[in-house]
Scaffold this motif. Structure first.
Motif, PDB file in Angstrom:
ATOM      1  N   TYR A  55     -19.835  12.406  -1.438  1.00 38.73           N
ATOM      2  CA  TYR A  55     -18.707  12.311  -1.871  1.00 38.73           C
ATOM      3  C   TYR A  55     -18.634  11.166  -2.420  1.00 38.73           C
ATOM      4  N   GLU A  56     -17.513  10.319  -3.873  1.00 33.06           N
ATOM      5  CA  GLU A  56     -17.607   9.916  -4.840  1.00 33.06           C
ATOM      6  C   GLU A  56     -15.989   9.144  -4.848  1.00 33.06           C
ATOM      7  N   LEU A  57     -15.522   8.150  -4.854  1.00 38.12           N
ATOM      8  CA  LEU A  57     -14.531   7.559  -5.387  1.00 38.12           C
ATOM      9  C   LEU A  57     -13.996   7.576  -5.852  1.00 38.12           C
ATOM     10  N   GLY A  58     -12.861   8.236  -5.724  1.00 36.54           N
ATOM     11  CA  GLY A  58     -11.686   9.017  -6.173  1.00 36.54           C
ATOM     12  C   GLY A  58     -11.913   9.814  -5.996  1.00 36.54           C
ATOM     13  N   HIS A  59     -12.325  10.391  -4.991  1.00 39.38           N
ATOM     14  CA  HIS A  59     -12.043  11.837  -3.887  1.00 39.38           C
ATOM     15  C   HIS A  59     -10.610  12.013  -2.728  1.00 39.38           C
ATOM     16  N   ILE A  60     -10.738  10.366  -2.436  1.00 40.72           N
ATOM     17  CA  ILE A  60      -9.634  10.265  -1.543  1.00 40.72           C
ATOM     18  C   ILE A  60      -8.072   9.683  -2.471  1.00 40.72           C
ATOM     19  N   PRO A  61      -7.155   9.963  -2.201  1.00 39.25           N
ATOM     20  CA  PRO A  61      -6.338   9.276  -2.903  1.00 39.25           C
ATOM     21  C   PRO A  61      -5.173   7.954  -2.015  1.00 39.25           C
ATOM     22  N   THR A  62      -6.036   6.977  -3.265  1.00 35.96           N
ATOM     23  CA  THR A  62      -5.314   5.351  -2.188  1.00 35.96           C
ATOM     24  C   THR A  62      -3.905   5.742  -2.038  1.00 35.96           C
ATOM     25  N   GLU A  63      -3.279   5.926  -1.923  1.00 29.34           N
ATOM     26  CA  GLU A  63      -1.901   6.877  -0.485  1.00 29.34           C
ATOM     27  C   GLU A  63      -2.608   7.377   0.544  1.00 29.34           C
ATOM     28  N   TRP A  64      -2.836   8.464   0.521  1.00 24.02           N
ATOM     29  CA  TRP A  64      -4.043   8.931   1.767  1.00 24.02           C
ATOM     30  C   TRP A  64      -5.045   8.197   2.795  1.00 24.02           C
ATOM     31  N   GLU A  65      -5.547   7.393   1.548  1.00 29.90           N
ATOM     32  CA  GLU A  65      -6.679   6.149   1.914  1.00 29.90           C
ATOM     33  C   GLU A  65      -5.883   5.150   3.298  1.00 29.90           C
ATOM     34  N   ALA A  66      -4.643   4.686   2.360  1.00 29.53           N
ATOM     35  CA  ALA A  66      -4.448   3.300   3.655  1.00 29.53           C
ATOM     36  C   ALA A  66      -3.317   4.295   4.354  1.00 29.53           C
ATOM     37  N   TRP A  67      -2.890   5.188   4.135  1.00 25.18           N
ATOM     38  CA  TRP A  67      -2.709   6.034   5.508  1.00 25.18           C
ATOM     39  C   TRP A  67      -3.520   6.833   6.745  1.00 25.18           C
ATOM     40  N   ILE A  68      -4.595   6.910   6.200  1.00 27.67           N
ATOM     41  CA  ILE A  68      -6.100   6.993   7.238  1.00 27.67           C
ATOM     42  C   ILE A  68      -6.500   5.738   7.450  1.00 27.67           C
ATOM     43  N   ARG A  69      -6.368   4.714   7.107  1.00 27.11           N
ATOM     44  CA  ARG A  69      -6.187   3.403   7.255  1.00 27.11           C
ATOM     45  C   ARG A  69      -5.453   2.364   8.107  1.00 27.11           C
ATOM     46  N   GLY A  70      -4.521   2.583   8.434  1.00 29.98           N
ATOM     47  CA  GLY A  70      -3.043   2.563   9.282  1.00 29.98           C
ATOM     48  C   GLY A  70      -2.499   1.172   8.680  1.00 29.98           C
ATOM     49  N   LYS A  71      -2.858   1.249   7.181  1.00 24.95           N
ATOM     50  CA  LYS A  71      -1.915   0.216   6.616  1.00 24.95           C
ATOM     51  C   LYS A  71      -0.235   0.488   6.205  1.00 24.95           C
ATOM     52  N   PRO A  75       2.630   9.368   6.244  1.00 23.43           N
ATOM     53  CA  PRO A  75       1.433   9.819   5.564  1.00 23.43           C
ATOM     54  C   PRO A  75       2.740  10.170   4.033  1.00 23.43           C
ATOM     55  N   PRO A  76       2.201  10.096   3.083  1.00 25.77           N
ATOM     56  CA  PRO A  76       2.311  10.535   1.439  1.00 25.77           C
ATOM     57  C   PRO A  76       2.820  11.481   1.613  1.00 25.77           C
ATOM     58  N   THR A  77       4.067  11.356   0.509  1.00 23.24           N
ATOM     59  CA  THR A  77       4.181  13.051  -0.022  1.00 23.24           C
ATOM     60  C   THR A  77       3.843  13.677  -1.294  1.00 23.24           C
ATOM     61  N   ILE A  78       3.395  15.365  -1.990  1.00 20.05           N
ATOM     62  CA  ILE A  78       2.923  14.632  -2.783  1.00 20.05           C
ATOM     63  C   ILE A  78       3.770  14.499  -3.965  1.00 20.05           C
ATOM     64  N   GLU A  79       4.437  14.105  -4.131  1.00 20.68           N
ATOM     65  CA  GLU A  79       5.156  13.976  -5.207  1.00 20.68           C
ATOM     66  C   GLU A  79       5.174  12.182  -5.083  1.00 20.68           C
ATOM     67  N   GLU A  80       5.340  11.357  -4.547  1.00 21.58           N
ATOM     68  CA  GLU A  80       4.650  10.058  -4.036  1.00 21.58           C
ATOM     69  C   GLU A  80       2.845  10.479  -5.130  1.00 21.58           C
ATOM     70  N   ILE A  81       2.674  10.601  -4.320  1.00 21.85           N
ATOM     71  CA  ILE A  81       0.860  10.632  -5.297  1.00 21.85           C
ATOM     72  C   ILE A  81       1.245  10.856  -6.771  1.00 21.85           C
ATOM     73  N   LEU A  82       1.652  12.113  -6.688  1.00 25.20           N
ATOM     74  CA  LEU A  82       2.260  12.054  -8.322  1.00 25.20           C
ATOM     75  C   LEU A  82       2.261  11.564  -9.176  1.00 25.20           C
TER      76      LEU A  82
END
Length: 159
Positions: A55-71, A75-82
């Motif tokens: 694992y390296e920094l950046g392997h998980i998009p910031t939006e998904w990481e926020a969802w995983i942590r409950g922030k 969940p984010p959409t692909i359009e939002e991530i892009l």
């Protein structure tokens, strides 16, 4: 053994989505186990790289990481991530342009000789100091160190 544990725990995972790297995200709602214990809701990632050391920094998009942590709740959409990725790239390019522009200005000023050398700041003192605002200290000594006698001081009365 893992299959037996999965059957006994009866974990129900809801597929929430995937990111551009191939990671899959699941939501496990709060439920009771076969022993009657309550398990709290979880958010799980099934990573493409199964090994933690890969694992390296950046392997998980910031939006998904926020969802995983409950922030964030949803969940984010692909359009939002892009869209956010494009915005981050725009900010990076603008920052590089500004840095290059400043560097060009500094090099131009150095060539022209118009660059003003940094000046030293004068220390004037603190505003609460008795010498603040005066150009030079008075010639009279302010200390009574040579003539001080213990117990001889008495405060002056207020007028």
């Amino acid at each position: 053994m893992d299959k037996l544990r999965a059957l006994l725990q009866r974990t129900v995972r809801q597929y929430m989505g995937a990111d551009q790297f191939g990671n899959k995200y699941y939501y496990v709602p709060e439920q009771k186990t076969w022993t009657g214990q309550k398990t709290r809701a979880k958010r799980i990632i099934e990573s493409v790289n199964k090994k933690e050391f890969e694992y390296e920094l950046g392997h998980i998009p910031t939006e998904w990481e926020a969802w995983i942590r409950g922030k964030r709740k949803d969940p984010p959409t692909i359009e939002e991530i892009l869209r956010n990725e494009k915005l981050r790239e725009d900010v990076k390019t603008k920052a590089n342009e500004v840095a290059e522009k400043e560097q060009m200005q500094q090099s131009q000023e150095n060539k022209d000789g118009d660059l003003i050398p940094p000046q030293k700041t004068q220390i004037k003192g603190h505003a609460s100091a008795s010498l603040f605002g005066r150009q030079k200290p008075s010639e009279e000594p302010a200390s009574t160190g040579n003539t001080f006698q213990p117990g001889s001081w008495s405060p002056t009365q207020k007028k």
